[in-house]
Design an enzyme around this catalytic site. Structure first.
Site, PDB file in Angstrom:
ATOM      1  N   SER A 242      47.547  49.550  38.864  1.00  0.00           N
ATOM      2  CA  SER A 242      48.230  48.181  38.384  1.00  0.00           C
ATOM      3  C   SER A 242      47.275  47.199  39.362  1.00  0.00           C
ATOM      4  CB  SER A 242      49.641  47.904  39.314  1.00  0.00           C
ATOM      5  OG  SER A 242      49.124  48.532  40.087  1.00  0.00           O
ATOM      6  N   LYS A 243      46.920  46.135  39.145  1.00  0.00           N
ATOM      7  CA  LYS A 243      46.518  44.579  39.741  1.00  0.00           C
ATOM      8  C   LYS A 243      46.154  45.101  41.022  1.00  0.00           C
ATOM      9  CE  LYS A 243      46.314  40.830  37.381  1.00  0.00           C
ATOM     10  NZ  LYS A 243      48.604  40.196  36.804  1.00  0.00           N
ATOM     11  N   ARG A 244      47.155  45.408  41.744  1.00  0.00           N
ATOM     12  CA  ARG A 244      46.939  45.967  43.497  1.00  0.00           C
ATOM     13  C   ARG A 244      45.762  46.821  43.285  1.00  0.00           C
ATOM     14  NH1 ARG A 244      49.165  49.740  45.598  1.00  0.00           N
ATOM     15  NH2 ARG A 244      50.733  50.984  43.946  1.00  0.00           N
ATOM     16  N   GLY A 246      43.487  47.443  41.959  1.00  0.00           N
ATOM     17  CA  GLY A 246      41.688  45.822  41.605  1.00  0.00           C
ATOM     18  C   GLY A 246      41.877  45.576  39.930  1.00  0.00           C
TER      19      GLY A 246
END
Ligand code: GLU
Length: 472
Positions: A242-244, A246
């Site tokens: 997911s986005k967190r 990277g």
């Protein structure tokens, strides 16, 4: 004659090209090529509200950048809606599907009941066997498929083996909504059949969809394509990527300075293996590709490994191509100074690349490392480079400046001879002279060695930079 293998990549254009989806495309591409077939691209744009032109463009340019070619033009699912509806009506006419008039209230009741009994909501098939005459007048309806009511639906998966679903858990799902639009489950089957798809490979989050889609294939009497569901990519901590963690979009990797061959190699290896081979070309990947090499479990992305692999491919990349990549990245990142600087010093930058590329892990780093070549005077020193030209070193630089100025033979040997004589006379280790010179003319903490930079910059520019640095 055996049938030509057709695979497909079928992204929904609702955002960017997700790296996990890109890997699905990569696998489909390799599968098709390895069996002498073709991959097709189908843009699943039936959700008109969420589909955007930018997302379609990102998919097409992402595929191009990755070098994943597909046969023919992309197929737009939204253009086939009439055909999807036709198939739904055919199923209806043959009694393999039926109109369901259950009201939203009734469905809510079913949902609440299921919740209270801690089981998934399954439509109770209340309209499946009712006569046409029971249909309320002027009331909206959906069309549901008559799915098997008992036994199992088995997905013969090339990765997981046989995956079994109990029929009573899959229910009679909707194939046409009350506004007459086909559902995703129907559209995919019709398109896969019409496009002649022989092999469906996609993420294992689609396994349940596959079980449902098999029901439609069977109802139509169509051949069920070979199916393979690949595990998803996880972040370094084991959670779904997911986005967190990277970068998620293929475009992000390009903008971070990754080469397409790195992305192909790394993401192919992540989820598939051929013995212990870590570095392989796309030709080898195609040659070696088989279902048996696919991992059964999710794989964790390792950004350090990805970066190291990129360093490997940069080192092995042709200098002229690297230069073009540097310029286009500077343009893409809107770094005008770098773009103009690189272009106006093209020959020097290309000449410097053999030395620069051994240190760079990304094209961004490469662009930064070439900055010393075109940077304008007065030089802006990095802190550590500044420290390297102060104190004793400043005196050494002042003393060595006339020595370098007297070198007419501006070659490795010519400079070497002058500097060695100077170091001997001053009783200094060679590095004590070379290091400050290197820092003085580059203003950088890290750069190619003293001789390399003096030769790259040339006599005039080197001496000008040196005199400016020592004038402070
Ligand atoms: N459009 C679907 C997605 O992007 C994939 C459909 C499929 O591969 O069957 O998840």
């Amino acid at each position: 004659m055996t049938e030509k293998v057709i695979t497909r990549f079928a992204p929904s254009p609702t955002g960017f090209l997700h790296i996990g989806n890109a890997r699905t495309a990569l696998f489909n591409w390799a599968l098709a090529k390895s069996l002498g077939g073709d991959m097709l691209l189908r843009i699943e744009d039936t959700d008109r509200e969420r589909s955007t032109d930018e997302a379609i463009a990102a998919i097409i340019s992402g595929m191009e950048w990755l070098g994943l070619d597909y046969a023919g033009e992309p197929v737009y699912q939204s253009k086939n809606i009439k055909r999807h509806t036709e198939v739904a009506n055919l199923l209806l006419a043959e009694g393999k599907a039926y109109k369901c008039y259950a009201t939203p209230q009734e469905l809510t009741q079913m949902r609440e009941k299921a919740k209270a009994e801690s089981r998934p909501m399954v439509y109770d098939r209340r309209w499946r066997d009712r006569p046409e005459g029971d249909a309320p007048a002027n009331t909206p309806f959906v069309v549901r498929i008559k799915a098997p009511t008992s036994g199992e639906i088995v997905v013969h998966d090339k990765v997981q083996g046989d995956v079994r679903f109990r029929a009573e858990n899959l229910d009679d799902f909707v194939i046409l909504r009350s506004d007459g639009t086909p559902t995703y489950l129907l559209a995919v089957v019709v398109d896969d059949h019409d496009m002649g798809v022989t092999h469906i490979m996609r993420g294992d989050d689609h396994l349940v969809n596959s079980a449902r889609q098999i029901t439609i294939f069977n109802a139509m009497g169509w051949d069920i394509p070979v199916m393979a569901h690949t595990p998803l990519i996880h972040g370094p901590d084991g959670a779904k990527l997911s986005k967190r963690h990277g970068a998620l979009g293929v475009e992000d990797y390009r903008r971070m300075g990754y080469l397409p061959e790195t992305i192909r190699n790394y993401f192919a290896r992540l989820g598939w293996a051929h013995g212990d081979d870590e570095i392989f070309s796309s030709e080898q990947f195609i040659e070696w590709f088989s279902f048996s090499g696919l991992n059964k479990g999710a794989s964790r992305i390792d950004f350090a490994k990805l970066e190291n692999m990129n360093g490997h491919y940069i080192k092995n990349c042709d200098d002229a191509r690297l230069f073009d990549l540097m310029v286009s990245l500077a343009d893409e990142l809107d770094d005008q100074i770098a773009s103009v600087g690189l272009k106006s010093h093209a020959d020097t930058v290309i000449a410097a690349l053999p030395a620069l590329k051994t240190r760079a892990k990304t094209i961004v780093e490469l662009v930064n490392s070439a900055q010393f070549i075109y940077q304008a005077r007065p030089l802006q020193f990095e802190d550590k480079a500044k420290a390297a030209v102060e104190g004793d070193s400043l005196q050494i630089l002042r003393d060595v400046q006339p020595v370098l100025a007297s070198v007419n033979d501006w070659t490795h040997d010519g400079i070497d001879q002058a500097l060695r004589t100077f170091a001997e006379q001053k009783d200094l280790k060679f590095g004590k002279v070379a290091q400050p010179i290197r820092a003085a003319v580059t203003a950088k903490n890290a750069s190619p060695g003293c001789f390399d930079v003096l030769l790259l910059l040339g006599r005039e520019e080197s001496l000008s930079r040196l005199s400016e640095t020592t004038a402070v």
